[in-house]
Design a protein around this motif. Structure first.
Motif, short mmCIF file in Angstrom:
data_model
loop_
_atom_site.label_atom_id
_atom_site.label_comp_id
_atom_site.label_asym_id
_atom_site.label_seq_id
_atom_site.Cartn_x
_atom_site.Cartn_y
_atom_site.Cartn_z
N ASP A 166 27.91 66.22 4.64
CA ASP A 166 26.92 66.85 4.01
C ASP A 166 26.90 68.25 4.55
O ASP A 166 25.77 68.34 5.29
CB ASP A 166 25.36 65.89 4.14
N ASP A 205 32.19 60.86 0.18
CA ASP A 205 31.04 61.37 0.66
C ASP A 205 30.96 61.27 2.33
O ASP A 205 30.22 60.54 2.99
CB ASP A 205 29.78 60.16 0.49
N HIS A 226 29.11 64.01 -2.61
CA HIS A 226 28.60 64.90 -1.64
C HIS A 226 29.49 66.10 -1.22
O HIS A 226 29.10 67.18 -0.69
CB HIS A 226 27.96 64.21 -0.66
N TRP A 247 22.45 58.63 4.17
CA TRP A 247 22.11 59.73 3.72
C TRP A 247 20.63 60.19 3.86
O TRP A 247 19.93 59.03 3.62
CB TRP A 247 22.34 59.99 2.27
N HIS A 291 28.68 60.54 5.75
CA HIS A 291 27.69 61.34 5.52
C HIS A 291 27.26 62.09 7.00
O HIS A 291 26.17 62.20 7.61
CB HIS A 291 26.37 60.99 5.06
#
Length: 431
Positions: A252, A249, A281, A409, A219
């Motif tokens: 982001d 993931d 994501h 996250w 993330h």
């Protein structure tokens, strides 16, 4: 459907505001004697906090300039975590409050009784009369008791309600701040290495001890950046794995904003390379661009594909979030025509696809996505939504290992779900 979404959003905002009002009432209004600087400062905090949360959530979704996202992300997401633990601690405080109030009342009544007894004893003490003057002596002037000088004024004792509110409020604030602070430290210091041995019935003796470093849910974003990526890379390389599996993931945000943060991934080292599959994501961040970018960094994307390695087949499928873009998991393409006498390891971001893995004869699925719940008691919700929350479990002839993930996250905080990079060591039953 749109109207329903708006109504749900309004309901969530109303609940969020109500919880903050309750926290303000207990922690600010009830702990201050009246209007003043302390109450005004506390009110500003409890108004600014939720506004920063909304700003952090909206900035990313609305594509705000990345520097602005970074400015609002830190205070906004930290307040989100802090407000959660303030609420939980306040609920515990409601149980403690009546007991503490009873104890304070008992102590004060005891002190007042002792003071009353001392006063009665003082009133009953006999007075000493002045002796008559001797003849020939100068007539003495009748003396009067000297006036007792006034004692310096002491600060007024706070009411029992105010005193109890301050004790409970202080304990609540200390518990919440301590929990969030320790949880943030656990994330920012970087993930710890976890080692798991997984026996596979079909694994040949020559592949016994093969080590896969599983990295999930890094993330990268407005909070976790290039320095965090470098810590992850250094930790992975220190384990000297045979293969590295990045199971979704990773980011982001867009390649434009986070390309520099992801750059240290080019330094990943293992005997058989590093492989990558998309997570949900990635589909919020431009999956196609990220697949191309990680390929430039030296990782091998497995998009509904597989490769033969010494001793077993390694396959990977796109995340189920890609179905909205026509690019979801395709198990038939990744596993349909393979030799099932060989052992197989599947990389899939979400544990929910385990039943498809079982149907296609996978021996071991490696996943992430859950974060182990990340923020207790979020693990209770995550456990309901996923077949396995974290760790190793068996589903028929297929084993599923779920990592808690390397990053976080939203709030850069973990409570009850420490981050990890897992080294999965494959074991042959023929060894």
């Amino acid at each position: 459907m749109a109207v329903l979404g708006v109504l749900v959003g309004l309901a969530v905002l109303a609940a969020f505001a109500a919880l903050h009002w309750y926290a303000w009432r207990r922690l600010v209004r009830d702990t201050t004697a009246g209007p003043g600087r302390a109450r005004r400062a506390g009110t500003v905090v409890f108004v600014a906090g939720p506004l920063l949360v909304l700003a952090a959530l909206v900035a990313g979704r609305a594509g705000a300039p990345f520097p602005l996202q970074r400015v609002v992300a830190w205070p906004g997401y930290l307040w989100l975590a802090l407000s959660l633990y303030l609420l939980l601690a306040l609920l515990v405080g409601e149980l403690v409050r009546p007991l503490l109030g009873w104890w304070v009342a008992r102590r004060r009544s005891g002190a007042e009784a002792a003071h009353s007894v001392e006063g009665d004893l003082g009133e009953r003490a006999p007075s000493v009369e002045a002796a008559p003057a001797e003849p020939g002596s100068v007539e003495s002037v009748e003396s009067t008791p000297a006036a007792t000088p006034p004692s310096p004024s002491s600060p007024p004792t706070p009411s029992r309600r105010l005193f109890v509110s301050r004790i409970v409020g202080g304990g609540v604030a200390a518990a919440a701040v301590g929990t969030v602070g320790y949880g943030a430290y656990g994330v920012l210091r970087g993930p710890r290495v976890k080692r798991v041995t997984v026996p596979l019935a079909k694994l040949p003796r020559g592949a016994h001890g093969f080590r896969i470093a599983v990295v999930s849910d890094v993330h990268l974003g407005p909070i976790l950046g290039r320095g965090f990526t470098q810590r992850v890379v250094d930790t992975v390389n220190a384990t000297q794995p045979d293969l590295i599996a990045v199971v979704g993931d990773l980011v982001d945000g867009s390649v434009e904003d986070l390309g520099p943060a992801a750059a240290p991934l080019a330094g990943l080292r293992s005997r058989h390379g590093a492989y990558f599959v998309t997570g949900n994501h990635e589909y919020f961040s431009g999956a196609e661009q990220w697949v191309d970018h990680v390929r430039e960094l030296g990782l091998h994307p497995l998009r509904n594909a597989r490769t033969e390695l010494p001793g077993f087949d390694l396959a990977g499928v796109d995340d189920v979030a890609g179905e909205d873009e026509g690019a979801g998991p395709d198990f038939a393409k990744a596993l349909g025509d393979r030799d099932r006498s060989r052992a197989s390891v599947l990389l899939a971001h979400q544990p929910v696809v385990i039943h498809d893995a079982v149907e296609h004869g996978v021996d071991l699925q490696l996943s992430g996505h859950t974060h182990g719940g990340q923020l207790w008691p979020g693990n209770l919700v995550a456990d309901l939504a996923n077949p396995t929350l974290a760790g190793l479990e068996r589903y028929g002839d297929t084993q599923l290992y779920v990592s808690r993930g390397a990053g976080a996250w939203g709030p850069p905080v973990r409570v009850g779900a420490p981050s990890d990079i897992t080294v999965v060591e494959l074991a042959s039953r023929q060894a």
